[in-house]
Design a protein around this motif. Structure first.
Motif, PDB file in Angstrom:
ATOM      1  N   GLU A 121       0.871  -1.282  -0.127  1.00 18.18           N
ATOM      2  CA  GLU A 121      -0.067  -0.029  -0.140  1.00 18.18           C
ATOM      3  C   GLU A 121       0.848   1.160  -0.067  1.00 18.18           C
ATOM      4  OE1 GLU A 121      -3.244   0.610  -0.091  1.00 18.18           O
ATOM      5  OE2 GLU A 121      -3.749  -1.630  -0.426  1.00 18.18           O
ATOM      6  N   GLY A 122       1.927   1.296   0.399  1.00 16.67           N
ATOM      7  CA  GLY A 122       2.956   2.323   0.497  1.00 16.67           C
ATOM      8  C   GLY A 122       3.372   2.938   1.783  1.00 16.67           C
ATOM      9  N   VAL A 123       4.579   2.758   2.452  1.00 14.69           N
ATOM     10  CA  VAL A 123       5.269   3.385   3.430  1.00 14.69           C
ATOM     11  C   VAL A 123       6.206   4.282   3.151  1.00 14.69           C
ATOM     12  CG1 VAL A 123       6.278   2.906   5.768  1.00 14.69           C
ATOM     13  CG2 VAL A 123       4.436   1.311   4.697  1.00 14.69           C
ATOM     14  N   ASP A 124       6.236   5.499   3.749  1.00 12.92           N
ATOM     15  CA  ASP A 124       7.314   6.543   3.639  1.00 12.92           C
ATOM     16  C   ASP A 124       8.177   6.683   4.635  1.00 12.92           C
ATOM     17  OD1 ASP A 124       6.228   7.508   1.225  1.00 12.92           O
ATOM     18  OD2 ASP A 124       4.557   8.595   2.526  1.00 12.92           O
ATOM     19  N   VAL A 125       7.698   6.249   5.746  1.00 10.66           N
ATOM     20  CA  VAL A 125       8.819   6.135   7.170  1.00 10.66           C
ATOM     21  C   VAL A 125       8.102   5.228   8.116  1.00 10.66           C
ATOM     22  CG1 VAL A 125       7.476   8.126   8.233  1.00 10.66           C
ATOM     23  CG2 VAL A 125       9.931   7.738   8.910  1.00 10.66           C
ATOM     24  N   ILE A 126       9.009   4.618   8.820  1.00 10.62           N
ATOM     25  CA  ILE A 126       8.814   3.652   9.933  1.00 10.62           C
ATOM     26  C   ILE A 126       8.951   4.297  11.424  1.00 10.62           C
ATOM     27  CG2 ILE A 126       9.467   1.562  10.968  1.00 10.62           C
ATOM     28  CD1 ILE A 126      10.614   0.601   8.392  1.00 10.62           C
ATOM     29  N   MET A 127       8.129   4.047  12.324  1.00  8.73           N
ATOM     30  CA  MET A 127       8.270   4.763  13.692  1.00  8.73           C
ATOM     31  C   MET A 127       7.908   4.087  14.674  1.00  8.73           C
ATOM     32  SD  MET A 127       7.148   8.902  13.131  1.00  8.73           S
ATOM     33  CE  MET A 127       7.814  10.033  12.051  1.00  8.73           C
ATOM     34  N   PRO A 128       8.916   3.628  15.524  1.00  6.36           N
ATOM     35  CA  PRO A 128       8.736   2.616  16.295  1.00  6.36           C
ATOM     36  C   PRO A 128       8.063   3.493  17.669  1.00  6.36           C
ATOM     37  CG  PRO A 128      11.072   2.837  16.163  1.00  6.36           C
ATOM     38  CD  PRO A 128      10.482   3.993  15.428  1.00  6.36           C
ATOM     39  N   VAL A 129       6.999   2.683  18.555  1.00 13.55           N
ATOM     40  CA  VAL A 129       6.481   3.308  19.644  1.00 13.55           C
ATOM     41  C   VAL A 129       7.736   3.673  20.741  1.00 13.55           C
ATOM     42  CG1 VAL A 129       5.119   3.077  21.835  1.00 13.55           C
ATOM     43  CG2 VAL A 129       4.276   2.346  19.508  1.00 13.55           C
ATOM     44  N   GLY A 156      14.185  -0.989   3.099  1.00 17.76           N
ATOM     45  CA  GLY A 156      14.927   0.033   2.584  1.00 17.76           C
ATOM     46  C   GLY A 156      14.243   1.507   2.810  1.00 17.76           C
ATOM     47  N   ILE A 157      13.379   1.262   3.877  1.00 15.10           N
ATOM     48  CA  ILE A 157      12.521   2.522   4.319  1.00 15.10           C
ATOM     49  C   ILE A 157      13.161   3.159   5.659  1.00 15.10           C
ATOM     50  CG2 ILE A 157      10.481   3.536   5.024  1.00 15.10           C
ATOM     51  CD1 ILE A 157       9.000   1.045   3.308  1.00 15.10           C
ATOM     52  N   GLU A 158      13.348   4.668   5.651  1.00 16.91           N
ATOM     53  CA  GLU A 158      13.983   5.066   6.815  1.00 16.91           C
ATOM     54  C   GLU A 158      13.198   4.480   7.813  1.00 16.91           C
ATOM     55  OE1 GLU A 158      14.186   9.710   8.424  1.00 16.91           O
ATOM     56  OE2 GLU A 158      13.097   9.196   6.675  1.00 16.91           O
ATOM     57  N   CYS A 159      13.841   4.497   9.140  1.00 14.21           N
ATOM     58  CA  CYS A 159      13.387   4.280  10.626  1.00 14.21           C
ATOM     59  C   CYS A 159      13.702   5.703  11.188  1.00 14.21           C
ATOM     60  CB  CYS A 159      14.159   3.185  11.170  1.00 14.21           C
ATOM     61  SG  CYS A 159      13.476   2.780  12.890  1.00 14.21           S
ATOM     62  N   ASP A 160      12.682   6.275  11.691  1.00  9.99           N
ATOM     63  CA  ASP A 160      12.635   7.761  12.488  1.00  9.99           C
ATOM     64  C   ASP A 160      12.517   7.310  14.049  1.00  9.99           C
ATOM     65  OD1 ASP A 160      12.672   9.818  13.688  1.00  9.99           O
ATOM     66  OD2 ASP A 160      11.272  10.934  12.001  1.00  9.99           O
ATOM     67  N   ASN A 161      13.437   7.312  14.637  1.00  5.48           N
ATOM     68  CA  ASN A 161      13.359   6.980  16.246  1.00  5.48           C
ATOM     69  C   ASN A 161      13.255   8.386  16.915  1.00  5.48           C
ATOM     70  OD1 ASN A 161      13.689   4.238  15.907  1.00  5.48           O
ATOM     71  ND2 ASN A 161      16.101   4.413  15.705  1.00  5.48           N
TER      72      ASN A 161
END
Length: 239
Positions: A121-129, A156-161
């Motif tokens: 479906e599409g993901v731009d950024v990964i964000m953990p709780v 290959g998608i950015e993980c923003d912590n």
């Protein structure tokens, strides 16, 4: 690298992360443990990911009764890799509380498979709780962030912590009932920079979905900051 890995494995053979059995190949789990884990596969609700109890359901975009009512929520899709039960909980608890950070790679691989349609479906950024900084200092790592970083490598998608933060210290959710969990996490999350969220398709990462209270509060915070969509992906789910 393969030669050195073979040499290392001859002295320190890989073991099953759940039962400790020596493995011929570094697959993470032995065949017995893999077969015991209750992976969440179709049929399940297309929106919230809750598995259907009946086995004759057809595959496709089926909705559970709750989602059919059309109640508004912050999430586009929610998925989990496996049921959180007596078989799987040690794999997560040892990772979360007993420094078994090596479990992150295998668990993220399972999540990546479970979240296949989310990534489509599409993901731009990964964000953990996020954890509150006091708990992070005590535990020394955020298990959700480790999962997010492993998923970033796979996708290959950015993980923003850093953007999503927990600005209030709260009681551990495991100590509370359903209603208490909702009250406990109300208004405890905030966004540092809205430009990191606005217009983005955000994938929220956590270890276990129980009542969903923590994920919902994070989702509301992200949507309020202008996120285009919010999906959730967890390792385990209480059924």
């Amino acid at each position: 690298m393969q030669i050195w890995e073979q040499i290392l494995n001859s002295f320190l053979p890989p073991r099953c992360l759940r039962c400790g059995k020596v493995l011929k190949e570094n697959t993470g789990l032995c065949k017995h443990c893999i077969e015991e884990i209750h992976f969440i596969t179709e049929p399940y609700c297309y929106k919230c990911g809750h598995p259907f109890e009946f086995l004759e359901a057809k595959k496709g975009k089926l909705l559970c009764g709750h989602c059919l009512k059309g109640r508004k929520g912050p999430f586009r899709l929610s998925r989990s890799a496996f049921a959180y039960d007596d078989v799987s909980k040690d794999l997560i608890l040892s990772f979360k509380f007993h420094d078994k950070t090596e479990n992150a790679k295998l668990l993220a691989q399972m999540m990546y498979v479970a979240g296949e349609d989310i990534f489509k479906e599409g993901v731009d950024v990964i964000m953990p709780v996020p954890l509150h900084y006091t708990r992070l200092l005590k535990r020394r790592y955020n298990q959700s962030a480790l999962l997010g970083m492993e998923l970033s490598k796979l996708s290959g998608i950015e993980c923003d912590n850093l953007t999503l933060v927990r600005h209030k210290k709260t009681r551990p959710q495991v100590e509370l009932s359903g209603l208490e969990r909702q009250r406990n996490v109300r208004d405890v999350f905030s966004i540092k920079r809205e430009d990191k969220v606005k217009g983005k398709r955000v994938l929220l990462i956590d270890d276990v979905l129980t009542t969903g209270a923590t994920l919902r509060e994070c989702g509301k915070c992200l949507k309020k900051a202008g996120a285009k969509s919010v999906d959730t992906l967890t390792v385990g789910r209480v059924i």
